[in-house]
Write an enzyme that holds these catalytic residues in place. Structure first.
Site, short mmCIF file in Angstrom:
data_model
loop_
_atom_site.label_atom_id
_atom_site.label_comp_id
_atom_site.label_asym_id
_atom_site.label_seq_id
_atom_site.Cartn_x
_atom_site.Cartn_y
_atom_site.Cartn_z
N THR A 121 -12.18 -0.23 12.10
CA THR A 121 -12.73 -0.90 13.28
C THR A 121 -13.76 -1.92 12.79
OG1 THR A 121 -14.34 0.92 13.52
CG2 THR A 121 -12.35 1.01 14.88
N CYS B 136 -19.37 0.46 6.50
CA CYS B 136 -19.71 1.35 7.62
C CYS B 136 -21.07 1.02 8.25
CB CYS B 136 -19.69 2.80 7.16
SG CYS B 136 -18.03 3.42 6.79
N PHE C 214 -16.94 12.12 8.44
CA PHE C 214 -18.26 11.92 7.85
C PHE C 214 -18.15 11.79 6.33
CE2 PHE C 214 -18.76 14.49 11.73
CZ PHE C 214 -19.54 13.62 12.48
N LEU C 215 -17.07 11.16 5.87
CA LEU C 215 -16.85 11.01 4.44
C LEU C 215 -17.84 10.03 3.83
CD1 LEU C 215 -12.95 10.63 4.36
CD2 LEU C 215 -14.31 12.71 4.50
N ARG C 216 -18.29 10.36 2.64
CA ARG C 216 -19.13 9.44 1.86
C ARG C 216 -18.26 8.83 0.76
NH1 ARG C 216 -23.04 13.60 -0.54
NH2 ARG C 216 -21.04 14.70 -0.57
N LYS D 153 0.83 -1.20 0.00
CA LYS D 153 0.00 0.00 0.00
C LYS D 153 0.88 1.26 0.00
CE LYS D 153 -3.72 -0.10 2.49
NZ LYS D 153 -4.62 -0.13 3.67
N ALA E 105 -36.27 3.34 -2.00
CA ALA E 105 -36.41 1.91 -1.74
C ALA E 105 -35.51 1.13 -2.69
CB ALA E 105 -37.86 1.48 -1.91
N GLY E 106 -34.98 0.03 -2.21
CA GLY E 106 -34.10 -0.77 -3.06
C GLY E 106 -33.67 -2.04 -2.37
N LYS F 64 -21.08 9.92 15.45
CA LYS F 64 -20.95 9.08 14.26
C LYS F 64 -21.87 7.86 14.35
CE LYS F 64 -19.25 7.90 10.30
NZ LYS F 64 -17.84 7.58 10.07
#
Length: 419
Positions: free
Chosen positions: A67, A246, A131-133, A17, A238-239, A190
């Site tokens: 985590t 997360c 709070f990353l998306r 990495k 809906a899905g 969070k």
């Protein structure tokens, strides 16, 4: 951090990495990340190493490790967080700031602060949840919607606050709101946010079940209740349910921690949130079987999407990939396609077939399932691709297509929670 003007060293235990990052190759797909890596590496403000002693001499140390869920339990595994905190101790200097970004059970920050202060009384630990998306992480880092600082005394006057304000000076000056709380509240922010989002998703999926039973349309229902500004339209699609690294593990860890604190009754509703979410996967398999005249045996099935969401190659707890595997267990011959996630998917489920080219994946299909709403799939023309498939059957697991258009093109169309 380097883009914001800071001198940064990134440390990880994985040599591969580190090697990739040092040559501007991101270890996962995230829009804009490789370009940003290349840009800041050229400035000389960013470097990567496996040597944790390189932390010495820096004044701010971010803990950004995972985590994951413990095997066989709901609780979070804090092995990596504890290892970083312990590993940092020999290299901290008086007055240094340790900043926790990882999602942890409430009480972790106070425990780590005690550990650090035993050896370095003048060092500070601040919990600063991220709070990353996924798919928007670069923008969310450079232009976040909020900052939460959790400090030991919950006070604005805590010296750690001024240090972190300096780190985030650029977005703060641009108007990003900042809240200062105690450690426990910052940790709960969070967990509570993810639990609320998961609840909202499972709520609309529960409504989809009711809509299917009653003949109503869940998309119209969501539009109507979403106009109430107390509710809002976001996360009411809906899905097939939520997945990723997360939400699923975080709500389970939240329930586990509440139980340890004697507050398990407060979060019993999250069990049903989790159950509704997992039930969506089996429901899609059931609908797929119905579309194929109650038998999947030998059916050629194409699954559009393997990642848990678009603009990501993350297949951790991906409902799309789980559904694909279940279809194969029911006797279908499943071909999965995805713009970015196929290498990760193949490592997770090597028994499935994978095809990079969407058109090739569609050839001869007896049924197509849209399970990850990548834009290229949303833009598919039902008239154009009808000649590719063996039988024009579409199960729209994300309710993104216009049913009338697909049916007019000769497809048997089925959405979730739609008549």
């Amino acid at each position: 951090m380097a883009k914001l003007g800071h001198e940064v060293v990134g440390i990880d235990v994985d040599p591969r990495k580190i090697e990739n990052l040092s040559t501007s190759r991101a270890p996962f797909y995230e829009p804009g990340l490789e370009h940003l890596l290349e840009e800041v590496l050229q400035t000389g403000r960013l470097r990567f190493t496996t040597d944790i002693s390189e932390a010495k001499g820096n004044s701010v140390h971010f803990i950004c490790v995972g985590t994951p869920q413990k095997k066989g339990e709901n609780a979070a595994d804090l092995t990596y967080v504890d290892a970083v905190a312990t590993g940092l101790l020999p290299f901290l200097s008086p007055g240094d700031l340790v900043v926790g970004k990882s999602t942890v059970p409430v009480g972790t920050a106070s425990r780590l602060a005690h550990l650090i202060n035993l050896e370095h009384p003048s060092a500070h630990l601040i919990w600063n949840p991220e709070f990353l998306r996924e798919g928007h992480a670069v923008a969310d880092t450079l232009r976040p919607d909020r900052f939460v600082y959790g400090v030991s005394d919950g006070s604005e006057d805590n010296p750690a606050v001024a240090v972190l304000d300096d780190v985030y000076a650029v977005p703060l000056q641009a108007g990003t709101p900042r809240l200062v709380t105690d450690h426990a509240t910052a940790e709960l922010v969070k967990a509570a946010a993810n639990s609320f989002l998961a609840t909202k998703i499972s709520f609309i999926n529960a409504m989809a079940e009711v809509c299917e039973a009653s003949g109503a349309d869940v998309t119209g229902l969501a539009d109507a209740i979403g106009l109430d500004d107390r509710i809002g339209r976001k996360f009411l699609n809906a899905g097939i349910g939520f997945g990723g690294g997360c939400l699923p593990k975080d709500i389970r860890a939240f329930m586990a921690r509440a139980g340890e604190l004697g507050a398990d009754q407060a979060l019993t509703f999250l069990r049903e949130v989790d159950a509704i979410n997992m039930r969506r996967r089996s429901r899609v398999v059931e609908l797929a079987r119905n579309l194929c005249d109650d038998s999947l045996l030998g059916q050629q099935v194409t699954v559009l999407g393997a990642a848990f969401k678009p603009e990501s190659d993350d297949v951790r707890d991906s409902p799309a990939l789980s559904i694909a595997a279940q279809l194969q267990l029911h006797g279908a011959v499943v071909t999965v396609t995805d713009p970015k996630a196929l290498p990760n998917a193949a490592r997770r489920f090597p028994e499935l077939q994978y095809e990079e080219c969407t058109r090739k994946a569609l050839e001869g299909a007896d049924m197509v399932l849209l399970l990850t709403e990548w834009q290229e799939y949303c833009d598919l023309d039902p008239y154009e691709i009808a000649g590719l498939v063996g039988a024009p059957r579409m199960l729209d697991g994300r309710n993104v297509f216009d049913p009338n258009k697909w049916r007019a093109a000769g497809w048997t169309y089925r959405g979730l929670g739609r008549p």
